[in-house]
Scaffold this active site. Structure first.
Site, PDB file in Angstrom:
ATOM      1  N   ASP A 134      32.877 -20.048-148.033  1.00  0.00           N
ATOM      2  CA  ASP A 134      31.472 -20.336-148.216  1.00  0.00           C
ATOM      3  C   ASP A 134      31.303 -19.760-149.629  1.00  0.00           C
ATOM      4  O   ASP A 134      31.922 -18.934-150.170  1.00  0.00           O
ATOM      5  CB  ASP A 134      30.581 -19.886-147.155  1.00  0.00           C
ATOM      6  CG  ASP A 134      29.300 -20.466-147.351  1.00  0.00           C
ATOM      7  OD1 ASP A 134      29.251 -21.092-146.329  1.00  0.00           O
ATOM      8  OD2 ASP A 134      28.426 -20.481-148.169  1.00  0.00           O
ATOM      9  N   THR A 186      23.906 -31.957-145.949  1.00  0.00           N
ATOM     10  CA  THR A 186      23.652 -32.957-146.643  1.00  0.00           C
ATOM     11  C   THR A 186      22.304 -33.384-146.256  1.00  0.00           C
ATOM     12  O   THR A 186      21.782 -34.386-145.464  1.00  0.00           O
ATOM     13  CB  THR A 186      24.404 -34.254-145.998  1.00  0.00           C
ATOM     14  OG1 THR A 186      24.587 -34.181-144.464  1.00  0.00           O
ATOM     15  CG2 THR A 186      26.026 -34.351-146.309  1.00  0.00           C
ATOM     16  N   ARG A 203      25.706 -29.552-130.620  1.00  0.00           N
ATOM     17  CA  ARG A 203      24.372 -29.228-130.676  1.00  0.00           C
ATOM     18  C   ARG A 203      24.257 -27.910-130.630  1.00  0.00           C
ATOM     19  O   ARG A 203      24.787 -26.971-130.012  1.00  0.00           O
ATOM     20  CB  ARG A 203      23.607 -29.585-129.059  1.00  0.00           C
ATOM     21  CG  ARG A 203      23.489 -31.212-128.962  1.00  0.00           C
ATOM     22  CD  ARG A 203      23.258 -31.493-127.519  1.00  0.00           C
ATOM     23  NE  ARG A 203      24.332 -30.721-126.899  1.00  0.00           N
ATOM     24  CZ  ARG A 203      24.328 -30.582-125.540  1.00  0.00           C
ATOM     25  NH1 ARG A 203      23.222 -31.010-124.825  1.00  0.00           N
ATOM     26  NH2 ARG A 203      25.090 -29.933-124.903  1.00  0.00           N
ATOM     27  N   LEU A 229      14.710 -37.699-122.741  1.00  0.00           N
ATOM     28  CA  LEU A 229      13.531 -38.425-122.200  1.00  0.00           C
ATOM     29  C   LEU A 229      12.480 -37.165-121.771  1.00  0.00           C
ATOM     30  O   LEU A 229      11.823 -37.459-120.823  1.00  0.00           O
ATOM     31  CB  LEU A 229      13.964 -39.026-120.728  1.00  0.00           C
ATOM     32  CG  LEU A 229      14.377 -40.705-121.112  1.00  0.00           C
ATOM     33  CD1 LEU A 229      14.258 -41.434-119.833  1.00  0.00           C
ATOM     34  CD2 LEU A 229      13.374 -41.395-122.159  1.00  0.00           C
ATOM     35  N   GLY A 257      12.114 -32.257-134.436  1.00  0.00           N
ATOM     36  CA  GLY A 257      12.558 -31.516-135.439  1.00  0.00           C
ATOM     37  C   GLY A 257      13.854 -31.122-135.586  1.00  0.00           C
ATOM     38  O   GLY A 257      14.803 -32.014-134.915  1.00  0.00           O
ATOM     39  N   CYS A 287      18.855 -32.161-137.902  1.00  0.00           N
ATOM     40  CA  CYS A 287      19.516 -33.486-137.781  1.00  0.00           C
ATOM     41  C   CYS A 287      18.701 -34.367-137.768  1.00  0.00           C
ATOM     42  O   CYS A 287      18.790 -35.516-138.557  1.00  0.00           O
ATOM     43  CB  CYS A 287      20.704 -33.421-136.775  1.00  0.00           C
ATOM     44  SG  CYS A 287      22.135 -32.225-137.212  1.00  0.00           S
ATOM     45  N   ARG A 295      14.909 -25.124-139.277  1.00  0.00           N
ATOM     46  CA  ARG A 295      14.739 -26.122-140.188  1.00  0.00           C
ATOM     47  C   ARG A 295      14.078 -27.358-139.086  1.00  0.00           C
ATOM     48  O   ARG A 295      14.436 -27.583-138.039  1.00  0.00           O
ATOM     49  CB  ARG A 295      16.116 -26.657-140.569  1.00  0.00           C
ATOM     50  CG  ARG A 295      17.079 -25.951-141.580  1.00  0.00           C
ATOM     51  CD  ARG A 295      18.458 -26.580-141.851  1.00  0.00           C
ATOM     52  NE  ARG A 295      19.453 -26.112-140.820  1.00  0.00           N
ATOM     53  CZ  ARG A 295      20.437 -26.289-140.954  1.00  0.00           C
ATOM     54  NH1 ARG A 295      21.096 -26.966-141.995  1.00  0.00           N
ATOM     55  NH2 ARG A 295      21.349 -25.954-139.984  1.00  0.00           N
TER      56      ARG A 295
END
Ligand code: NAD
Length: 433
Positions: A30, A86, A151, A250, A257, A260, A328
Site C-alpha cells: 500500500d 475505483t 461483503r 428484500l 449506501g 459499492c 462510505r
C-alpha cells in the site's frame, strides 16, 4: 504461489490474508505508510470480524507480509492483484480510473519478469484492454479480470465460501493458473466460472446494480405499505418465498449506501452512456435512492412538528452496515449534518469507535457508553442493526417518558414496542402505537 496485492484496503487486505491462509505467500502493498506500519505492528487498520486473528496467524507463519515497496513485492510474485479504489469522478457518473492506471504504470516501470496481472478492483468494461495497452511495451504480462464479490462484515466467510469465482480472460492457460490458485475453495464447492475479460468486468457491475434494484424496489413497496396499512415484512416474506425471486436483499430500510452500490450503479450507467445504451432501470434506481435519502428527515419532522431545535437525537450505529467500520455513503453522513444545521443535538454510539467524519460538527457527540448516549433522549434512531442493539431496554436507557424510537432497520417487533408503550416508527410497517 507467490502473490502481490496492490492496495491493502477492504478487498486487498481481506483477500490477501485469506489467500495466505490457504497456503500462498502474499505480499500486500500500500502507498499509505500509516496503514503498512499498523499492519507490521500487528494492528488491522480496518474492522472486519476475524481479520485480526487471520492476519496475526499468517504473518507469524511468514506467509503474509506488508510493505510500501512495490518494486520488491512485484518482483517476488507470480500473480499481481490490483485492488485499489475505483470511485466515481467528482460530480460525475463515470469511474475514476486514476489509481488503477497509476498501478499499471508502476507495474510497467518496476516489474522485471513474467507476470499475470489480475484486476480485482471493480472496473468498467474495457479497462483490462486499457491496462493491456499500457503494458504492451512489455510483452511479459497477461491481464485478467477477477472481480471481487465479498461483503464487508462477512468478508472472510465470503472469500472462503464464494457463490462463484469469476475469471475473465482471453487466454486458456491463464484459466488453468487461476483454477490452481483457487483450488482449495473449488474443492469445497465454489463454482469456477470463466468468460472473456469484458464479460467478467460487466458481471460485477450488473450484479451490484441488480441487488441495488432489489433493495430500491422493496423500499418503494414499503412506502406503499405505509399508506395502505400493510406490513412490508409480510410482502418480503410472501415475495421472497418464491424461489424465482429469492428472499435476500428484500429488506426495506433507508436509501442504500456503502462503498459499492452507489458508485457501481452510477458506474454502470456511465458504461451504458459510453456504449450509447440507455440503462433506464438503473437510472431510475439511482434517482429513487437519491429521493429516499430525504425520507428519514421528513419522518423526523413529522415526529417533532418541524421544530427540532435543542432536541436530543441519538444515533445507534453510524456505519453503513453492521460488522464494519466503513462510513462510505452511510445514511448518517447525510442525516447528521442536516440535523445539526437545524440546531438539534446529536449523540452517537458506535461499536467501532468515534468517526472523524463528524469531528467538525458543533453539538455532535460520540459516546462509547450506550447508557450515557441515550439518557434523556427525545429521539433514538436505530441506524445500523448491530446484534448488540437487538435486546435493548429503551425505557431504562432513556429514563424519561415521551421519547420516540425511529427504527430504520425494522429490528424490533411492533407488538413488543406497543406493550412497552414506546412511540415507535419503523419502515413500511403500520404503526399502531
Ligand atoms: P479501499 O479504499 O479500502 O482500499 C484501496 C487501497 O488502495 C487504499 O489503502 C489505498 O491507499 C491503496 N492504493 C491506492 N493507490 C495505490 C497505489 N498506487 N499503490 C499502492 N496502494 C494504493 O478500497 P476497497 O473497498 O478495498 O475497494 C477496492 C476495489 O474493490 C474497488 O474497486 C471496489 O469497488 C472493489 N470492491 C470493494 C468491495 C468492498 O466491500 N469494499 C467489495 C467488492 C469489490
Amino acid at each position: 504461489m507467490k502473490l502481490c496485492m496492490i492496495g491493502t484496503g477492504y478487498v486487498g487486505l481481506v483477500s490477501g490474508a485469506c489467500f495466505a491462509d490457504i497456503g500462498h505467500t502474499v505480499y500486500c502493498v500500500d502507498k499509505d505508510r500509516n496503514k503498512i506500519e499498523k499492519l507490521n505492528s500487528g494492528v488491522s487498520p480496518i474492522y472486519e470480524p476475524g481479520l485480526d486473528e487471520l492476519i496475526k496467524e499468517n504473518f507469524r507463519a511468514k506467509r503474509l507480509s506488508f510493505t510500501t515497496n512495490i518494486s520488491e513485492a512485484l518482483n517476488k510474485s507470480d500473480i499481481v492483484f490490483i485492488c485499489v479504489g475505483t470511485p466515481n469522478k467528482k460530480n460525475s457518473l463515470s469511474v475514476d480510473l486514476r489509481y488503477v492506471l497509476k498501478v499499471a504504470k508502476e507495474i510497467l516501470k518496476f516489474s522485471k519478469n513474467k507476470k499475470i496481472i489480475v484486476t480485482k478492483s471493480t472496473v468498467p468494461v474495457g479497462t483490462g484492454d486499457l491496462i493491456e495497452k499500457k503494458l504492451k511495451k512489455n510483452k511479459k504480462f497477461t491481464v485478467l479480470s477477477n472481480p471481487e464479490f465479498l461483503r464487508e462484515g462477512d468478508a472472510i466467510r465470503d472469500f472462503r465460501y464464494p457463490d462463484r469465482i469469476v475469471i475473465g480472460s482471453n487466454s486458456q492457460s491463464a484459466f488453468k493458473i487461476m483454477k490452481n490458485l483457487y483450488l482449495p475453495l473449488i474443492n469445497k464447492g465454489a463454482k469456477f466460472f470463466t468468460t472473456n475479460r469484458r464479460g467478467a468486468e460487466l458481471i460485477k457491475y450488473a450484479s451490484n446494480a441488480f441487488l441495488a434494484t432489489k433493495i430500491t424496489f422493496i423500499n418503494e413497496i414499503a412506502n406503499l405499505c405505509e399508506k395502505t396499512g400493510i406490513n412490508v415484512e409480510d410482502i418480503s416474506l410472501g415475495m421472497g418465498s418464491d424461489i424465482r425471486i429469492g428472499s435476500r436483499f428484500l429488506r426495506a430500510g433507508p436509501a442504500y449506501g456503502g462503498s459499492c452500490f452507489p458508485k457501481d450503479t452510477k458506474g454502470l450507467v456511465s458504461i451504458g452512456n459510453k456504449a450509447k445504451v440507455n440503462l433506464s432501470i438503473v437510472k431510475s434506481v439511482i434517482k429513487s435512492n437519491e429521493n429516499r435519502k430525504l425520507l428519514p428527515l421528513k419522518k423526523i419532522d413529522s415526529i417533532f412538528g418541524k421544530n427540532i431545535k435543542n432536541k436530543k437525537i441519538v444515533f445507534l450505529g453510524v456505519t453503513f452496515k453492521p460488522n464494519t467500520d466503513d462510513m462510505r455513503d452511510a445514511a448518517s453522513l447525510f442525516m447528521i449534518p442536516r440535523l445539526i444545521k437545524r440546531k438539534a443535538i446529536v449523540n452517537y454510539y458506535e461499536p467501532t469507535g468515534e468517526k472523524n467524519n463528524f469531528n467538525k460538527l458543533k453539538n455532535c457527540f460520540f459516546y462509547s457508553d450506550i447508557d450515557k448516549a441515550c439518557k434523556n433522549a427525545d429521539l433514538i434512531i436505530l441506524h445500523t442493526e448491530w446484534d448488540e442493539f437487538k435486546s435493548l431496554n429503551f425505557n431504562r436507557l432513556v429514563q424519561k417518558k415521551n421519547f420516540a424510537l425511529y427504527d430504520l432497520r425494522n429490528l424490533y417487533s411492533l407488538e413488543e414496542m406497543r406493550k412497552k408503550k414506546i412511540k415507535y416508527i419503523s419502515i413500511g410497517r403500520t404503526n399502531f402505537s
